[in-house]
Design a protein around this motif. Structure first.
Motif, mmCIF file in Angstrom:
data_model
loop_
_atom_site.group_PDB
_atom_site.id
_atom_site.type_symbol
_atom_site.label_atom_id
_atom_site.label_comp_id
_atom_site.label_asym_id
_atom_site.label_seq_id
_atom_site.Cartn_x
_atom_site.Cartn_y
_atom_site.Cartn_z
ATOM 1 N N SER A 132 0.845 -1.200 0.000
ATOM 2 C CA SER A 132 0.000 0.000 0.000
ATOM 3 C C SER A 132 0.875 1.243 0.000
ATOM 4 O O SER A 132 1.965 1.253 0.589
ATOM 5 N N ARG A 133 0.367 2.284 -0.654
ATOM 6 C CA ARG A 133 0.944 3.611 -0.475
ATOM 7 C C ARG A 133 0.543 4.156 0.894
ATOM 8 O O ARG A 133 -0.362 3.640 1.543
ATOM 9 N N PHE A 141 2.964 -4.658 4.129
ATOM 10 C CA PHE A 141 2.219 -4.828 5.374
ATOM 11 C C PHE A 141 1.871 -6.287 5.616
ATOM 12 O O PHE A 141 1.778 -7.092 4.681
ATOM 13 N N LYS A 142 1.642 -6.585 6.891
ATOM 14 C CA LYS A 142 1.122 -7.894 7.294
ATOM 15 C C LYS A 142 -0.098 -7.667 8.174
ATOM 16 O O LYS A 142 -0.088 -6.790 9.050
ATOM 17 N N ALA A 143 -1.147 -8.464 7.923
ATOM 18 C CA ALA A 143 -2.357 -8.414 8.742
ATOM 19 C C ALA A 143 -2.619 -9.817 9.270
ATOM 20 O O ALA A 143 -2.783 -10.762 8.494
ATOM 21 N N GLU A 179 0.728 -4.566 10.589
ATOM 22 C CA GLU A 179 2.141 -4.423 10.905
ATOM 23 C C GLU A 179 2.864 -3.950 9.653
ATOM 24 O O GLU A 179 2.741 -4.550 8.584
ATOM 25 N N LEU A 180 3.610 -2.840 9.781
ATOM 26 C CA LEU A 180 4.432 -2.357 8.680
ATOM 27 C C LEU A 180 5.720 -3.179 8.656
ATOM 28 O O LEU A 180 6.535 -3.113 9.570
ATOM 29 N N VAL A 181 5.893 -3.968 7.599
ATOM 30 C CA VAL A 181 7.012 -4.911 7.496
ATOM 31 C C VAL A 181 8.249 -4.243 6.912
ATOM 32 O O VAL A 181 9.369 -4.442 7.383
#
Length: 448
Positions: A105-106, A121-123, A129-131
């Motif tokens: 994502s931007r 990201f991880k959900a 969570e910003l990976v």
């Protein structure tokens, strides 16, 4: 003779978008896990929905659909929100067998600029969570990330991806394969790193694939003396990276050698790899110079070659997409088709190899029942790498000649028992399973 497939609709354009109060106006590429869950990106419209919140990542188990993440949602600890502009940089979603999801994502918010506005990201059901983020240090390079592609999430929740990086004296747009976990990020392989062959380094990479245990496979372009010299398929199990096959080696069953490899190789939990390849040698021509193989690291098995007749048709294979490999050793792949004289417009098909026998799943021009006897002509479709599971099901994005489209699950009617599929006549038209889909831009999934 071959297996039959039932298609069931999961979602359709103009269908209700769960938990949003809107409807899907466009739907993107879909991926699938071994529990039959799918994840996809959708654009929505309706009351209270505008350009600040009209994109979402959705997950469906066939009975219900939920929002994983949505444009405008806050990213904890960063002071930023998810954004979907420019178009195409929201999506690339993939999921593991635990239902955890990774996506691109931007970002919008204070301090966000063109050098740090893209994130991985991880959900996991407990928030986002910003990976990894552009502008962050790219491990093992002395440079910073400038772009991402080809996201995978394994059973441990680790995220593997292709990262491009700039700065630190590296060539602009240099790339590497990276893995991020709860303990931090590390490089699997990066441009300029030695391959293990004398005087040879990695020059560039395909997007990676990853299995549930954290293994990674990728195509590497290789250089010696600063010049492109070779190509290979490589595999990493979390430690050393090893070569699976490289150009110049014999291509079994063809009387030729590999000249290169296409797309992203697919890795299963057994460590087996499936890949598409290019061939060269005496007697090899433009109509028979591609092949799909599967290997356990020792033996190479030829599954399909251009120029051979495509099962369920009177046409020949003309071109292959990247294959997808499940844990049974079955391989699904996209192919374009034509006759031996190349005398007509090409058509496309989706095929599955089970026990090294190939079945046709879907072909352009098929009439499919999208529900209630509503037959529609298939005009085109898209199939992503992580969209084929151990039950032999495929998740597909399908467009119809009347302009409608959707995401579908194609389930094998003849179950896979002990690796054996009972032969059943293949019908000319197939019933259908949908999950809505829309524009080609979504299907980019930032990976191919």
């Amino acid at each position: 003779m071959g297996a039959t497939y039932d298609f069931t609709a999961i979602a359709m354009k103009n269908g209700a978008a769960a938990d949003t109060g809107g409807i899907f106006s466009r739907l993107g590429g879909v991926t699938l896990n071994n529990n039959g869950e799918v994840v996809f990106v959708g654009q929505i419209q309706g009351d209270g929905i505008d350009s600040s919140n009209d994109f979402g990542i959705f997950k469906s188990n066939g009975a219900s659909t939920s929002v994983v993440a949505r444009e405008g949602e806050a990213v904890g600890g960063t002071g930023t929100t998810l954004a979907a502009s420019p178009f195409g940089d929201f999506g690339g979603a993939s999921l593991n067998d635990n239902g955890e999801v990774t996506f691109l994502s931007r970002l919008n918010g204070a301090g966000v600029n063109s050098s740090n506005d893209l994130g991985v990201f991880k959900a996991d059901g407990n928030g986002l969570e910003l990976v990894a983020r552009t502008g962050d240090s790219a491990p093992g390079t002395g440079a910073v990330f400038s772009d991402f592609d080809g996201l995978n999430i394994d059973g441990r929740g680790d995220v593997t991806y292709l990262g491009k990086f700039d700065g630190g004296g590296v060539a602009p747009g240099a790339s590497g394969i990276f893995k991020s976990s709860g303990s931090g990020s590390n490089a699997v392989a990066v441009a300029g790193e030695a391959t293990g062959s004398a005087g040879e380094v990695f020059l560039g990479f395909s997007t990676p694939s990853a299995n549930e245990s954290g293994g990674v496979a990728f195509r590497g372009d290789l250089a010696a003396g600063g010049t492109l010299s070779d190509h290979g398929i490589f595999r990493s199990n979390g430690g050393a990276t090893s070569e699976v096959v490289r150009s110049g080696e014999s291509a079994p069953g063809t009387g030729s050698v590999f000249s290169g490899f296409g797309g992203t190789p697919s890795l299963n939990d057994n460590g087996d790899v499936a890949f598409s390849s290019f061939l060269q040698g005496a007697g090899v021509g433009i109509l028979d110079n591609q092949a799909i193989y599967r290997t356990d690291g020792d033996d190479l098995t030829l599954l399909a070659r251009t120029g051979q007749q495509a099962s369920g048709t009177n046409l020949n294979f003309l071109d292959f997409g990247a294959p997808s490999l499940n844990n049974n050793g079955d391989v699904a792949f996209f192919a374009s088709l034509n006759d031996s004289a190349y005398s007509q417009p090409s058509v496309s098909g989706i095929f599955v190899s089970v026990n090294d026998e190939i079945d046709l799943v879907l072909r352009q021009g098929d009439m499919l029942d999208v529900g209630g006897g509503d037959l529609r002509e298939v005009s085109r479709f898209f199939f992503l790498l992580n969209a084929f599971n151990d039950q032999g099901a495929l998740a597909l994005s399908i467009f119809f000649a009347d302009g409608s489209n959707g995401l579908f699950l194609a389930s094998r009617s003849t179950p896979l028992l002990s690796g054996f599929a009972a032969p059943v006549p293949l019908p000319a038209a197939l019933p259908l399973f949908i999950v809505a889909l829309g524009a080609f831009g979504f299907l980019k999934s930032r990976r191919k």
